[in-house]
Design an enzyme around this catalytic site. Structure first.
Site, PDB file in Angstrom:
ATOM      1  N   HIS A 196       0.974  -1.187  -0.144  1.00 43.66           N
ATOM      2  CA  HIS A 196       0.052  -0.019   0.026  1.00 43.66           C
ATOM      3  C   HIS A 196       0.747   1.221   0.012  1.00 43.66           C
ATOM      4  CE1 HIS A 196      -3.311  -2.862   0.797  1.00 43.66           C
ATOM      5  NE2 HIS A 196      -2.433  -3.103   1.969  1.00 43.66           N
ATOM      6  N   SER A 320      15.481  15.770 -21.265  1.00 42.53           N
ATOM      7  CA  SER A 320      14.287  16.665 -21.316  1.00 42.53           C
ATOM      8  C   SER A 320      14.819  17.618 -22.094  1.00 42.53           C
ATOM      9  CB  SER A 320      13.889  17.155 -19.802  1.00 42.53           C
ATOM     10  OG  SER A 320      13.177  18.493 -20.015  1.00 42.53           O
TER      11      SER A 320
END
Length: 488
Positions: A196, A320
């Site tokens: 989780h 990028s």
């Protein structure tokens, strides 16, 4: 001219139509940007490959009929004549593709064009084999008693089998082998697990990768065991024309032996089409492999984001256009997208192909022309994941720091040891889970916090010593040993 009025703007210049550029520009990325990666599939799943396989089936049917004396009066073909026919298949190339396209412009029927194409080759046989060849006399046995689907279903079975066995499976197996090797290399590297998204019982990085390798390997075994079915029984699957033309032949046996001669599994009961159930089964297995691989890609992406894996920069590459520091996990992101596209196509193929209105409709004809893209996107994803995995390095220091910052994960073994002690009659072990919950839930503990708590429990000396020696990095259970089941 009033101020609010503007002068007419110049008409925009007409653009060059990219549709007219030669050689033609690919519409889709598999035949354009990514062609190098998926090109091997062209030899199996392209339109040209389909036509070559149709010629192959027609040739083998003609040889089968004559070799087994199925049609009375038909002469047996010599070795040279059979070799001539089979050379039409092995030598099938650009000129043949063009000639077939030319014939189809007249027939407006692809399989009929194949029949006429092969008859042309037979008519030309005397110029190669001499005037004594009997090939022209058996020309009308080309496509004898066949409906188009007799040829098509066998062709697709051969095409898909070749694509899976010769291209997709070797690539997918290579990826899983690489992943399994990496898992073994990292079998003993402890790692904080996240359930989780929260700190949980530690594991090893190798064990987690082994789980994915094991899952993928299981799907590969299913794909490897796939059946490829075929039929040859006429216009509605009744051998109607066969029995009328040659009533003395055992046509189901002729059909069975022919289909099995091609290396396929004979389907004895069909409509005009082979039912395609085997395709739906295969595509479901490949899609399931895709989905497990997608899980691998998202997990590795998360490990990269967390810093567990660092990526080895490629010289000259840009992550990028504005942020120079970026090394993006593009291999795994590209794989995710292509796996989703592949699964969408495979799911659609599997759902569509198992249904045919009554004895025949043509929905499967167009649908099956997308088998190539379905496997192409999967193959591209496999290549991306494999290359992505090869460019990863493990940050062992980060893993060690994460473990050392989460001593609360030892609450599980401590309360479990208290339970065992309580069963053995040790006093003071009441409510072990609740006591550890109160100590650890929502809190970060240090080594000293945990050791102080353990010291105050009153455990037997050997149990206390075992717990005091335990660290998050050492709390990995049998994780490393479990890799012995990886290839089971």
């Amino acid at each position: 001219m009033p101020a609010h009025e503007s002068s007419p703007s110049a008409a925009p210049a007409a653009r060059t139509s990219l549709a007219d550029v030669e050689p033609p520009i690919a519409l889709g990325p598999l035949d354009g940007r990514y062609r190098r990666t998926v090109a091997a599939l062209v030899d199996h799943l392209s339109e040209a490959a389909l036509n070559r396989e149709r010629v192959h089936v027609e040739v083998e049917w003609l040889i089968h009929l004559t070799t087994h004396g199925v049609v009375p009066g038909a002469p047996a073909l010599s070795d040279a004549e059979q070799a001539y026919l089979r050379a039409v298949v092995t030598g099938f190339g650009a000129d043949d593709v063009a000639r077939l396209a030319e014939i189809e412009r007249t027939t407006v029927h692809d399989v009929k064009a194949v029949e006429y194409f092969l008859k042309e080759k037979i008519a030309a046989a005397p110029s190669v084999l001499g005037e004594g060849t009997v090939l022209p006399s058996v020309s009308e046995l080309v496509h004898f008693c066949c409906t188009s689907e007799d040829i098509n279903n066998l062709s697709y079975s051969l095409m898909v089998r070749g694509a899976v066995r010769d291209v997709w499976l070797p690539a997918a197996t290579g990826l899983v082998d690489d992943l399994a090797a990496t898992a073994r290399d990292l079998a003993d590297v402890p790692m904080l697990a996240l359930t989780h998204g929260q700190p949980a019982t530690p594991t090893t990085l190798g064990k987690e990768l082994a789980v994915l390798a094991h899952r993928l390997r299981r799907q590969l075994r299913r794909v490897e065991g796939a059946e490829y079915l075929g039929k040859l029984n006429g216009a509605t699957g009744t051998y109607g024309a066969h029995v009328v033309a040659v009533p003395g032949a055992d046509w189901p046996e002729v059909s069975r032996t022919f289909v099995e001669h091609l290396g396929l599994t004979w389907n004895p009961l069909t409509t005009q089409i082979e039912s395609h159930d085997w395709q739906a089964e295969l595509y479901a297995d490949v899609a399931r492999f895709n989905r497990v691989l997608h899980n691998l890609a998202t997990d590795v992406w998360s490990y990269i984001s967390r810093g567990v894996f660092t990526q080895i920069p490629v010289a000259g590459a840009t992550g990028s256009s504005t942020m120079p520091h970026k090394v993006n996990p593009i291999r795994f992101e590209n794989a995710e997208a292509n796996l989703e596209l592949s699964c969408a196509l495979l799911d659609s193929l599997g759902a569509t192909l198992v249904t045919s209105r009554l004895q025949r409709d043509l929905t499967d004809s167009t649908t099956q022309r997308n088998i190539g893209p379905a496997f192409g996107h999967s193959l591209l994803a496999v290549d991306n994941v494999r290359r992505g995995l090869a460019a990863l390095s493990v940050d062992r220091d980060l893993l060690a720091r994460e473990l050392d910052q989460n001593w609360e994960v030892l609450g599980e073994p401590v309360q479990s040891a208290m339970r065992a002690a309580a069963v053995a009659g040790v006093t003071g072990m009441e409510n072990p889970y609740e006591r550890l919950k109160e100590l650890t839930r929502g809190r970060r503990l240090t080594a000293d916090d945990m050791r102080e708590f353990i010291a105050g429990l009153g455990l037997p000396a050997d149990v206390e010593a075992r717990l005091q020696a335990l660290t998050p990095a050492g709390y990995t259970g049998l994780a490393a040993d479990l890799l012995r089941y990886l290839d089971a």
